[in-house]
Design a protein around this motif. Structure first.
Motif, mmCIF file in Angstrom:
data_model
loop_
_atom_site.group_PDB
_atom_site.id
_atom_site.type_symbol
_atom_site.label_atom_id
_atom_site.label_comp_id
_atom_site.label_asym_id
_atom_site.label_seq_id
_atom_site.Cartn_x
_atom_site.Cartn_y
_atom_site.Cartn_z
ATOM 1 N N PRO A 73 -1.692 -3.782 1.007
ATOM 2 C CA PRO A 73 -1.829 -3.563 2.350
ATOM 3 C C PRO A 73 -0.208 -3.232 3.264
ATOM 4 C CG PRO A 73 -2.808 -5.552 2.219
ATOM 5 C CD PRO A 73 -2.443 -4.863 0.851
ATOM 6 N N GLU A 74 -0.255 -2.772 4.156
ATOM 7 C CA GLU A 74 0.999 -2.652 4.758
ATOM 8 C C GLU A 74 0.954 -3.973 5.817
ATOM 9 O OE1 GLU A 74 3.913 0.270 7.439
ATOM 10 O OE2 GLU A 74 1.592 0.514 7.540
ATOM 11 N N HIS A 75 2.243 -4.472 5.967
ATOM 12 C CA HIS A 75 2.304 -5.734 7.163
ATOM 13 C C HIS A 75 3.755 -5.552 7.421
ATOM 14 C CE1 HIS A 75 1.592 -9.336 9.243
ATOM 15 N NE2 HIS A 75 0.575 -9.464 9.011
ATOM 16 N N LEU A 94 -2.919 -12.490 1.657
ATOM 17 C CA LEU A 94 -2.960 -10.854 1.473
ATOM 18 C C LEU A 94 -2.629 -10.352 0.138
ATOM 19 C CD1 LEU A 94 -0.929 -9.722 4.474
ATOM 20 C CD2 LEU A 94 -3.180 -9.282 4.085
ATOM 21 N N TYR A 95 -1.995 -11.057 -0.688
ATOM 22 C CA TYR A 95 -1.532 -10.321 -1.990
ATOM 23 C C TYR A 95 -1.956 -11.311 -3.175
ATOM 24 C CZ TYR A 95 1.105 -7.513 0.893
ATOM 25 O OH TYR A 95 1.546 -6.664 2.133
ATOM 26 N N GLY A 96 -2.458 -12.535 -2.706
ATOM 27 C CA GLY A 96 -2.952 -13.276 -3.938
ATOM 28 C C GLY A 96 -1.762 -13.979 -4.566
ATOM 29 N N SER A 97 -0.840 -14.122 -4.237
ATOM 30 C CA SER A 97 0.466 -14.543 -4.697
ATOM 31 C C SER A 97 0.472 -16.153 -4.332
ATOM 32 C CB SER A 97 1.680 -13.931 -4.604
ATOM 33 O OG SER A 97 2.033 -13.904 -2.954
ATOM 34 N N LYS A 98 1.365 -16.689 -5.162
ATOM 35 C CA LYS A 98 1.591 -18.253 -4.593
ATOM 36 C C LYS A 98 3.057 -18.446 -3.945
ATOM 37 C CE LYS A 98 -0.193 -19.936 -9.279
ATOM 38 N NZ LYS A 98 0.055 -20.729 -10.409
ATOM 39 N N CYS A 99 3.097 -19.339 -3.126
ATOM 40 C CA CYS A 99 4.455 -19.820 -2.322
ATOM 41 C C CYS A 99 5.346 -19.619 -3.207
ATOM 42 C CB CYS A 99 4.290 -21.064 -1.384
ATOM 43 S SG CYS A 99 2.945 -20.894 -0.266
ATOM 44 N N SER A 152 5.797 -5.729 4.229
ATOM 45 C CA SER A 152 5.581 -4.607 3.436
ATOM 46 C C SER A 152 5.571 -3.195 4.509
ATOM 47 C CB SER A 152 4.467 -4.683 2.693
ATOM 48 O OG SER A 152 3.170 -5.117 3.268
ATOM 49 N N SER A 153 6.338 -2.491 4.331
ATOM 50 C CA SER A 153 6.619 -1.143 5.238
ATOM 51 C C SER A 153 6.395 -0.223 4.499
ATOM 52 C CB SER A 153 7.557 -1.441 6.372
ATOM 53 O OG SER A 153 7.626 -2.772 6.809
ATOM 54 N N TYR A 154 5.640 1.040 5.123
ATOM 55 C CA TYR A 154 5.934 2.401 4.602
ATOM 56 C C TYR A 154 7.050 2.985 5.089
ATOM 57 C CZ TYR A 154 1.234 2.677 2.779
ATOM 58 O OH TYR A 154 -0.018 2.337 2.036
ATOM 59 N N VAL A 155 7.864 3.773 4.258
ATOM 60 C CA VAL A 155 9.039 4.385 4.630
ATOM 61 C C VAL A 155 8.323 5.841 5.565
ATOM 62 C CG1 VAL A 155 10.986 6.066 3.918
ATOM 63 C CG2 VAL A 155 10.234 3.963 2.530
#
Length: 385
Positions: A73-75, A94-99, A152-155
């Motif tokens: 997703p975009e954020h 959002l991304y299921g990642s760790k800190c 996270s951004s779209y160009v």
């Protein structure tokens, strides 16, 4: 310029024919390739390789590729990289990642960028997705994970802007049709390009997704793809991505081209000794098929820093190929003339324009650079091996 009305009608009729022909794809059967055996002539070996390559292309499974490359997703608003920043909006959720752990004190601060395709549908190839920049920003004084920001951004490319301009208050939400998910067929690709031109009233048949690579020169960052001019972006101190100029021609350095608008090779190389950024681009519609561009950080009378064209050299090769990458040394620029040929006329026979053509052969070319300034030595011929 927008094609005239009669040409539009022809496009629509051809599109209808192509769409009807898509239903035939499920009835195509792929013959198993013959395995090479002993006592075969070189022509027989080449033919068996071609059969194997065709079989692999016919088994192209776009769904498998989409399962490997899942869009995120975009954020666009930077968020702290910590679990306590919210169960729904934190990057961890959002991304299921760790800190991220706190980086070492000698770790260089700044914004770390990654570009890739995103936002594609299940009916498109993952390479048809719009370019999305993921940014991790580490401040100079980083003492806790919450100091690290993520966005996270779209160009915001010309294609995305056209899509927004065409949207109305109703349910009509036009979108560029992807072109790469149609491989190995050609007619769906031609249909998509025609529909894009008609829908958006433009001669640019392919969307400038700018999803392939990032390149920085003189403090200016470009989002690139191989089939269109790049988009220039900037990063704020907080890690927010902004689009500065889409379809940039870098002050005339990128020549115009039909259907795509022009292009700049996505995998350039930076020479740390000379400060030059060098790109190799290919265009199957115009000879010479390969173009080498050398950019300087500063040029006499230049108004801004970075991406200042100092030299462009055309390289004549027998057949247009997809020259995806190259190598660079202090003395040579290394060209890879490999048999992944690009022939647009294949579209007429329902074939993808890019195909492996082993009989075309493979060559490695050494382009001499001058010792004093790193430019291409045009007085010497290219050595092909």
């Amino acid at each position: 310029m927008v094609p005239p009305f009669r040409l539009y009608c022809s496009f629509l009729l051809f599109t209808r024919f192509v769409l009807q022909s898509n239903s035939l794809s499920s009835t195509i059967k792929v013959a198993s390739p013959k395995l090479p055996s002993k006592n075969l002539s070189s022509e027989d070996v080449i033919q068996s390789i071609k059969q194997a390559e065709i079989a692999c292309r016919k088994r192209h499974d776009n769904r498998a590729m989409l399962a490997l490359f899942v869009p995120v997703p975009e954020h666009p608003d930077p968020l702290p990289c910590e679990e306590s920043s919210g169960t729904e909006t934190s990057p961890v959720s959002l991304y299921g990642s760790k800190c991220m752990p706190i980086p070492p004190k000698d770790f260089p601060p700044g914004s770390y960028l990654r570009l890739g395709p995103g936002g594609y549908s299940k009916d498109e190839g993952f390479l048809d997705g719009d370019g999305m920049v993921q940014c991790i920003t580490i401040p100079p004084e980083c003492s806790q994970p919450s100091d690290i920001l993520f966005s996270s951004s779209y160009v915001d490319t010309a294609g995305r802007q056209k899509e927004r301009q065409m949207r109305t208050t109703g349910d009509y939400r036009p979108k560029y049709i992807g072109s790469l998910g149609s491989a190995p067929r050609g007619w769906p690709l031609a249909s998509a390009m025609i529909q894009n031109m008609v829908t958006f009233r433009t001669s640019q048949a392919q969307k400038d997704t700018c999803n392939t690579a990032l390149a920085e020169h003189g403090g200016r960052v470009l989002a690139l793809m191989e089939q269109s001019p790049p988009t220039e972006i900037e990063v704020t101190k907080s890690g927010k991505i902004r689009t500065k100029e889409c379809m940039t021609r870098l002050d005339g350095a990128i020549p115009s081209a039909p259907l795509t608008g022009g292009n700049l090779g996505a995998h350039g190389k930076y020479d740390y000794k000379t400060g030059q950024q060098i790109h190799v681009s290919y265009d199957p519609s115009l000879k010479p098929f390969v173009r080498v561009d050398v950019f300087e950080e500063l040029m006499p009378n230049s108004k801004r820093r970075g991406w200042q064209l100092s030299q462009t050299v055309g390289v004549d090769i027998p057949t247009p190929v997809m020259m995806h990458d190259f190598a660079l040394t202090t003395k040579y620029l290394v060209l890879l003339d490999f048999p992944l040929t690009v022939r647009p006329r294949r579209l007429l026979f329902d074939k993808f324009p890019v195909e492996y053509e082993p009989e075309n052969g493979a060559r490695i070319g050494l382009v001499l650079r001058t010792a004093h300034d790193g430019l291409i030595d045009t007085s010497k011929e290219i050595k092909w091996y």
